[in-house]
Design a protein around this motif. Structure first.
Motif, PDB file in Angstrom:
ATOM      1  N   ASP A 138     101.663  37.982  17.001  1.00 44.96           N
ATOM      2  CA  ASP A 138     100.902  38.462  15.673  1.00 44.96           C
ATOM      3  C   ASP A 138     101.406  38.848  15.010  1.00 44.96           C
ATOM      4  N   ILE A 139     101.209  38.322  13.433  1.00 50.06           N
ATOM      5  CA  ILE A 139     101.418  38.712  12.248  1.00 50.06           C
ATOM      6  C   ILE A 139     100.361  38.913  11.715  1.00 50.06           C
ATOM      7  N   VAL A 140     100.228  40.254  10.921  1.00 56.40           N
ATOM      8  CA  VAL A 140      99.458  40.560  10.000  1.00 56.40           C
ATOM      9  C   VAL A 140      99.999  40.776   8.656  1.00 56.40           C
ATOM     10  N   ILE A 141      99.365  39.978   7.862  1.00 57.29           N
ATOM     11  CA  ILE A 141     100.299  40.145   6.225  1.00 57.29           C
ATOM     12  C   ILE A 141      99.507  41.125   5.703  1.00 57.29           C
ATOM     13  N   GLY A 142     100.226  42.022   5.204  1.00 51.00           N
ATOM     14  CA  GLY A 142      99.692  42.555   3.719  1.00 51.00           C
ATOM     15  C   GLY A 142      99.720  42.926   2.992  1.00 51.00           C
ATOM     16  N   ALA A 143      99.266  43.780   2.066  1.00 48.39           N
ATOM     17  CA  ALA A 143      99.114  43.988   0.640  1.00 48.39           C
ATOM     18  C   ALA A 143     100.646  43.678  -0.340  1.00 48.39           C
ATOM     19  N   GLY A 144     101.559  44.000   0.761  1.00 46.18           N
ATOM     20  CA  GLY A 144     103.324  44.542   0.199  1.00 46.18           C
ATOM     21  C   GLY A 144     103.807  43.394   0.711  1.00 46.18           C
ATOM     22  N   PHE A 145     103.214  42.310   1.092  1.00 44.45           N
ATOM     23  CA  PHE A 145     104.241  41.047   1.021  1.00 44.45           C
ATOM     24  C   PHE A 145     103.818  39.977  -0.100  1.00 44.45           C
ATOM     25  N   GLN A 146     105.794  39.244  -0.224  1.00 49.31           N
ATOM     26  CA  GLN A 146     105.774  38.083  -1.455  1.00 49.31           C
ATOM     27  C   GLN A 146     105.644  37.211  -1.207  1.00 49.31           C
ATOM     28  N   GLN A 147     106.290  36.949  -0.258  1.00 47.52           N
ATOM     29  CA  GLN A 147     107.154  35.554   0.729  1.00 47.52           C
ATOM     30  C   GLN A 147     107.675  36.013   1.948  1.00 47.52           C
ATOM     31  N   LEU A 148     107.994  34.771   2.571  1.00 46.11           N
ATOM     32  CA  LEU A 148     109.137  35.407   3.455  1.00 46.11           C
ATOM     33  C   LEU A 148     110.159  34.770   2.987  1.00 46.11           C
ATOM     34  N   ALA A 149     110.996  35.182   3.963  1.00 51.53           N
ATOM     35  CA  ALA A 149     113.034  35.151   3.448  1.00 51.53           C
ATOM     36  C   ALA A 149     113.033  33.528   3.377  1.00 51.53           C
ATOM     37  N   THR A 150     114.094  32.968   2.419  1.00 53.62           N
ATOM     38  CA  THR A 150     115.048  31.959   3.007  1.00 53.62           C
ATOM     39  C   THR A 150     115.854  31.799   3.577  1.00 53.62           C
ATOM     40  N   THR A 151     116.509  30.640   3.867  1.00 57.07           N
ATOM     41  CA  THR A 151     117.183  30.603   4.976  1.00 57.07           C
ATOM     42  C   THR A 151     118.136  31.784   4.747  1.00 57.07           C
ATOM     43  N   THR A 152     119.185  31.301   4.365  1.00 55.30           N
ATOM     44  CA  THR A 152     119.797  32.508   3.724  1.00 55.30           C
ATOM     45  C   THR A 152     119.749  33.786   3.706  1.00 55.30           C
ATOM     46  N   GLU A 153     119.040  34.077   3.784  1.00 57.06           N
ATOM     47  CA  GLU A 153     118.235  35.925   3.630  1.00 57.06           C
ATOM     48  C   GLU A 153     118.080  36.026   5.145  1.00 57.06           C
ATOM     49  N   VAL A 154     117.330  35.264   5.523  1.00 58.12           N
ATOM     50  CA  VAL A 154     117.169  35.426   7.338  1.00 58.12           C
ATOM     51  C   VAL A 154     119.023  35.733   8.036  1.00 58.12           C
ATOM     52  N   ASN A 155     119.142  35.223   7.760  1.00 59.32           N
ATOM     53  CA  ASN A 155     120.482  34.804   8.508  1.00 59.32           C
ATOM     54  C   ASN A 155     121.845  35.854   8.190  1.00 59.32           C
ATOM     55  N   GLN A 156     121.187  36.779   7.028  1.00 58.91           N
ATOM     56  CA  GLN A 156     121.709  38.034   6.720  1.00 58.91           C
ATOM     57  C   GLN A 156     121.528  38.978   7.662  1.00 58.91           C
ATOM     58  N   SER A 157     120.241  38.441   7.539  1.00 59.91           N
ATOM     59  CA  SER A 157     118.579  40.060   7.663  1.00 59.91           C
ATOM     60  C   SER A 157     119.655  40.035   9.778  1.00 59.91           C
ATOM     61  N   LEU A 158     119.296  39.003  10.217  1.00 61.39           N
ATOM     62  CA  LEU A 158     120.028  38.496  11.771  1.00 61.39           C
ATOM     63  C   LEU A 158     121.240  39.796  11.642  1.00 61.39           C
ATOM     64  N   VAL A 159     122.338  38.877  11.160  1.00 56.29           N
ATOM     65  CA  VAL A 159     123.309  39.768  11.038  1.00 56.29           C
ATOM     66  C   VAL A 159     123.022  41.441  10.895  1.00 56.29           C
ATOM     67  N   GLU A 160     122.069  41.375  10.429  1.00 57.04           N
ATOM     68  CA  GLU A 160     122.486  42.740   9.880  1.00 57.04           C
ATOM     69  C   GLU A 160     121.483  43.755  10.999  1.00 57.04           C
ATOM     70  N   LEU A 161     119.992  43.012  11.618  1.00 66.25           N
ATOM     71  CA  LEU A 161     120.230  43.522  12.564  1.00 66.25           C
ATOM     72  C   LEU A 161     120.454  43.837  13.646  1.00 66.25           C
ATOM     73  N   GLY A 162     121.750  42.824  14.334  1.00 65.85           N
ATOM     74  CA  GLY A 162     122.260  42.324  15.589  1.00 65.85           C
ATOM     75  C   GLY A 162     121.603  42.173  16.597  1.00 65.85           C
ATOM     76  N   GLU A 163     121.823  42.413  17.896  1.00 64.20           N
ATOM     77  CA  GLU A 163     121.384  41.659  19.119  1.00 64.20           C
ATOM     78  C   GLU A 163     119.507  42.555  19.227  1.00 64.20           C
ATOM     79  N   PRO A 164     118.503  41.960  19.833  1.00 65.49           N
ATOM     80  CA  PRO A 164     117.335  42.836  20.148  1.00 65.49           C
ATOM     81  C   PRO A 164     117.978  43.626  20.339  1.00 65.49           C
ATOM     82  N   GLN A 165     117.406  44.708  20.428  1.00 61.60           N
ATOM     83  CA  GLN A 165     116.689  46.194  21.459  1.00 61.60           C
ATOM     84  C   GLN A 165     115.176  46.363  21.752  1.00 61.60           C
TER      85      GLN A 165
END
Length: 182
Positions: A138-165
């Motif tokens: 479930d995703i509750v969109i809040g007032a701070g939401f602007q837009q979803l990340a682009t494919t490139t940003e998602v890939n970079q974010s996944l690299v930063e996040l690493g493996e699921p904890q």
């Protein structure tokens, strides 16, 4: 060459051959090839699926509007659908949210929620509930939401996040083999 040297070389050679035979026999007779740890979870722990989905088509989400902006949940749900996610009918959240988003998920959706965090550039508040059933996030969109990340940003974010904890109170469920998928 003296007799002592020959005798020493013979002893070393016999020991080397014996070691090779011992290693080969140990490898051939090994019965632990398909062993899986059983009972690796402490008492009270929940088995959690921490496998990162290979594609968005494996993730099901339900988007809620946590703002006063009409139609926001439907718009975000359509954006996720356009990115190949499975979506359920959007809804309205009872409380208004100031954050970017809140993600609520259970043990079956830990890997899916990890992937979705990347779409919010790790700005979403992840709320794990060990008692929750099902793999829907479930995703509750809040007032701070602007837009979803682009494919490139998602890939970079996944690299930063690493493996699921693993969340607190959970242990990793055994990963499914490719031929076990339904």
């Amino acid at each position: 060459m003296s007799f002592a040297r020959v005798r020493a070389l013979v002893v070393v050679g016999v020991l080397a051959v014996a070691a090779v035979v011992f290693v080969v026999v140990a490898l051939v007779r090994d019965t632990q090839g398909d062993a899986v740890a059983q009972g690796g979870c402490p008492d009270g722990s929940v088995m959690a699926n921490v496998t990162l989905p290979e594609s968005p088509q494996e993730v099901t989400i339900k988007v809620y509007n946590g703002t006063g902006q009409p139609g926001l949940a439907e718009n975000v749900s359509n954006e996720f659908k356009n990115r190949q996610f499975k979506t359920q009918k959007p809804g309205e959240n009872k409380k208004k949210v100031d954050d970017v988003a809140i993600m609520r998920y259970g043990p079956d959706a830990v890997g899916s929620a990890w992937l979705l965090r990347a779409y919010f550039l790790n700005q979403a508040d992840a709320q794990y509930d060990a008692k929750r059933k099902g793999a829907v996030v479930d995703i509750v969109i809040g007032a701070g939401f602007q837009q979803l990340a682009t494919t490139t940003e998602v890939n970079q974010s996944l690299v930063e996040l690493g493996e699921p904890q693993l969340p607190p109170g959970a242990c990793a469920a055994p990963a499914k083999k490719d031929d076990d998928k339904s």
